[in-house]
Enzyme design. Structure first.
Site, mmCIF file in Angstrom:
data_model
loop_
_atom_site.group_PDB
_atom_site.id
_atom_site.type_symbol
_atom_site.label_atom_id
_atom_site.label_comp_id
_atom_site.label_asym_id
_atom_site.label_seq_id
_atom_site.Cartn_x
_atom_site.Cartn_y
_atom_site.Cartn_z
ATOM 1 N N GLU A 169 0.825 -1.214 0.000
ATOM 2 C CA GLU A 169 0.000 0.000 0.000
ATOM 3 C C GLU A 169 0.861 1.268 0.000
ATOM 4 O O GLU A 169 1.718 1.436 0.874
ATOM 5 C CB GLU A 169 -0.903 -0.013 1.244
ATOM 6 C CG GLU A 169 -1.927 1.104 1.248
ATOM 7 C CD GLU A 169 -2.877 1.044 2.453
ATOM 8 O OE1 GLU A 169 -2.976 -0.018 3.098
ATOM 9 O OE2 GLU A 169 -3.496 2.077 2.746
ATOM 10 N N ASP A 172 4.274 -14.178 11.898
ATOM 11 C CA ASP A 172 2.922 -14.636 11.597
ATOM 12 C C ASP A 172 1.959 -13.445 11.729
ATOM 13 O O ASP A 172 1.544 -13.077 12.831
ATOM 14 C CB ASP A 172 2.568 -15.761 12.587
ATOM 15 C CG ASP A 172 1.198 -16.358 12.317
ATOM 16 O OD1 ASP A 172 0.352 -15.684 11.695
ATOM 17 O OD2 ASP A 172 0.963 -17.501 12.752
HETATM 18 P P1 NAD Z 1 9.492 -23.008 16.386
HETATM 19 O O1 NAD Z 1 8.865 -24.191 16.983
HETATM 20 O O2 NAD Z 1 9.931 -23.077 14.960
HETATM 21 O O3 NAD Z 1 10.785 -22.578 17.225
HETATM 22 C C1 NAD Z 1 10.763 -22.396 18.606
HETATM 23 C C2 NAD Z 1 11.783 -23.307 19.237
HETATM 24 O O4 NAD Z 1 13.096 -22.805 19.008
HETATM 25 C C3 NAD Z 1 11.658 -23.366 20.734
HETATM 26 O O5 NAD Z 1 10.747 -24.361 21.069
HETATM 27 C C4 NAD Z 1 13.054 -23.665 21.202
HETATM 28 O O6 NAD Z 1 13.250 -25.062 21.328
HETATM 29 C C5 NAD Z 1 13.942 -23.167 20.075
HETATM 30 N N1 NAD Z 1 14.740 -21.983 20.449
HETATM 31 C C6 NAD Z 1 16.045 -21.786 20.225
HETATM 32 N N2 NAD Z 1 16.442 -20.590 20.678
HETATM 33 C C7 NAD Z 1 15.366 -19.985 21.204
HETATM 34 C C8 NAD Z 1 15.152 -18.721 21.830
HETATM 35 N N3 NAD Z 1 16.112 -17.815 21.992
HETATM 36 N N4 NAD Z 1 13.910 -18.425 22.252
HETATM 37 C C9 NAD Z 1 12.889 -19.292 22.071
HETATM 38 N N5 NAD Z 1 13.048 -20.512 21.525
HETATM 39 C C10 NAD Z 1 14.271 -20.862 21.061
HETATM 40 O O7 NAD Z 1 8.617 -21.690 16.481
HETATM 41 P P2 NAD Z 1 7.378 -21.241 17.318
HETATM 42 O O8 NAD Z 1 7.647 -19.814 17.644
HETATM 43 O O9 NAD Z 1 7.036 -22.151 18.437
HETATM 44 O O10 NAD Z 1 6.201 -21.313 16.273
HETATM 45 C C11 NAD Z 1 5.973 -20.291 15.363
HETATM 46 C C12 NAD Z 1 5.242 -20.838 14.156
HETATM 47 O O11 NAD Z 1 4.037 -21.475 14.542
HETATM 48 C C13 NAD Z 1 4.861 -19.752 13.204
HETATM 49 O O12 NAD Z 1 5.288 -20.116 11.916
HETATM 50 C C14 NAD Z 1 3.337 -19.745 13.267
HETATM 51 O O13 NAD Z 1 2.801 -19.334 12.046
HETATM 52 C C15 NAD Z 1 3.023 -21.158 13.592
HETATM 53 N N6 NAD Z 1 1.702 -21.475 14.184
HETATM 54 C C16 NAD Z 1 0.819 -20.500 14.610
HETATM 55 C C17 NAD Z 1 -0.387 -20.864 15.175
HETATM 56 C C18 NAD Z 1 -1.334 -19.799 15.667
HETATM 57 O O14 NAD Z 1 -1.027 -18.638 15.719
HETATM 58 N N7 NAD Z 1 -2.547 -20.137 16.064
HETATM 59 C C19 NAD Z 1 -0.705 -22.209 15.338
HETATM 60 C C20 NAD Z 1 0.211 -23.166 14.935
HETATM 61 C C21 NAD Z 1 1.425 -22.803 14.359
#
Ligand code: NAD
Length: 421
Positions: free
Chosen positions: A83, A277
């Site tokens: 936009e 997200d």
């Molecule tokens: P992820 O599972 O890819 O990564 C998180 C993991 O990274 C942690 O569990 C940890 O083991 C590791 N990690 C390493 N260093 C870290 C740090 N400094 N801090 C935190 N964790 C660290 O990612 P996520 O954030 O759990 O999931 C995000 C994804 O889930 C997005 O792509 C989202 O779109 C998707 N998602 C969203 C929904 C929703 O919003 N309702 C539902 C399901 C999935």
């Protein structure tokens, strides 16, 4: 010498000249600049590992908003958006915040909520007591799922049990509170909720259905505030006009939806640039705006005793700098480097500042000249392209329509026809 995000005339430079300035500001390597410069930086092979049934990638322009000063430090803000006017508006508002010190932000720890839906219990209050009595055991089970997170100082920190009335009868809803550190946290939370569900069933004798993160991240809030001097805004009348616009949004959901959409123009553009997200953020922000039962602005505006305008914002910020696509997408990684944030909390606070700036800019435009003037130049060019203009004809047709004060597909087509004769 500290860096400044005040780059006068930035908008007049060519993309290459802008890239050079951003490279210097953010200390980007040549490879990182190359990623920004080239289109298609997300290779098809990489895209194929991100989602299912991949056939291509899509692209959006990334613009850089200037002038942001947040907690005494200057930031350049990469924004991915289709936009026109959003990036200019953010830069403009950030400039107006500078005379009074820019934006001041804060945030709560990155605690997200996972929900477990428990049904078919004889007595929900008893179930609640039983679950809370086993809290430590449940939290320990949740934390077994993610030793990395626990090692980083995060993990499941608390349990809450709510009893809600539904059209199918009462339900016991368990909230698992998880400190997700620098991740958005949805995957972590979903995994933990699934792991502890059998324990919940065992302790209560009920049946668990849903086990999923809540996007209404009320424990993970970012706040920003800024004072805009009346002189920078254009005088007392402009302050009056902005307060009128704000009062309108507070009183009317039809206006408020657009008010908050303006906030999210900024929030989502930065979230997209950093591969976060955006749906989770949108859902969380709008649900939060309706927390009190009526849909309200995410921002708050008031006149200070000096006649300036004080604005503040509070919104849930389920964003990460690791996890999901955030640390995978090559361009997102460069954008985060430009932003200069290290943690998810810092990123959330930047989102709050940008959202506040965007809201101010929109209200100021609406309360003064109207929104269309600022939109017109880029809009006229887009209309010219839609009508079939290419190359230098785009600017010629766009300019002519602006001079005539009429921007339309029909007019663009007829000017084009005339020029091609
Ligand atoms: P992820 O599972 O890819 O990564 C998180 C993991 O990274 C942690 O569990 C940890 O083991 C590791 N990690 C390493 N260093 C870290 C740090 N400094 N801090 C935190 N964790 C660290 O990612 P996520 O954030 O759990 O999931 C995000 C994804 O889930 C997005 O792509 C989202 O779109 C998707 N998602 C969203 C929904 C929703 O919003 N309702 C539902 C399901 C999935």
């Amino acid at each position: 010498m500290s860096k400044t995000s005040e780059l006068p005339g930035f908008y007049k430079l060519s993309p290459e000249e802008r890239l050079k300035l951003v490279q210097e500001f953010a200390g980007l390597g040549d490879g990182e600049v190359e990623l920004l410069r080239k289109t298609g930086a997300l290779e098809l092979e990489q895209a194929d590992r991100m989602i299912e049934n991949v056939i291509g990638t899509t692209e959006l322009p990334i613009g850089v908003a200037t002038n942001f000063r947040i907690n005494g430090e200057d930031h350049l803000i990469p924004m991915a958006i289709e936009e026109p006017s959003v990036v200019a508006a953010a830069s403009n508002a950030a400039k107006m915040a500078r005379p009074r010190g820019g934006f001041h932000t804060e945030s709560t720890p990155p605690v997200m909520i996972g929900q477990i839906q428990l049904v078919d219990v004889k007595n929900p209050s008893d179930a609640r007591e039983k679950i809370l009595a086993e809290k430590m055991q449940i939290l320990a089970k949740a934390n077994e799922q993610d030793p990395v997170l626990v090692k980083l100082g995060g993990g499941a920190v608390d349990l809450d049990v709510r009893i809600i009335e539904t059209f199918l009868g009462p339900m016991t809803i368990i909230h698992l509170l998880v400190d997700v550190r620098d991740a958005m946290g949805a995957n972590v939370i979903n995994t933990m909720c699934e792991a502890i569900a059998p324990m919940i069933e065992k302790f209560t004798g009920g049946r668990v259905f849903l086990r999923i993160v809540s996007n209404l991240a009320t424990h993970r809030l970012a706040r920003a505030k800024a004072t805009f001097s009346k002189e920078a805004l254009g005088g007392e009348e402009v302050v009056d006009g902005i307060l009128q616009a704000y009062a309108f949004a507070r009183a009317d959901p039809y206006r408020c939806a657009t008010h908050n959409k303006g906030v999210m123009n900024g929030v989502i553009a930065v979230a997209l640039a950093t591969a976060n997200d955006t749906r989770a953020l949108e859902a969380g922000a709008h649900a939060y705006a309706a927390m009190d039962g009526a849909y309200k602005p995410l921002t708050h505006w008031e006149r200070t005793s000096d006649g300036d305008l004080l604005g503040s914002i509070e919104l849930p910020v389920a964003v990460g700098v690791i996890g999901g696509a955030t640390a995978v997408h090559p361009v997102a990684k460069v954008c985060r480097k430009i932003l200069g944030v290290q943690t998810a909390r810092e990123l959330g606070e930047v989102l709050a500042a940008v959202g506040l700036a965007q809201n101010l800019a929109a209200m100021r435009a609406l309360a003064t000249e109207g929104i269309q003037r600022g939109h017109l130049r880029l809009h006229a060019r887009n209309v010219a392209v839609t009508a079939g203009a290419t190359g230098e004809l785009i600017d010629i047709v766009g300019k002519r329509m602006i001079e005539e004060g009429k921007v339309s597909f029909e007019r663009a087509s007829s000017i084009l026809k005339e020029l091609r004769k």
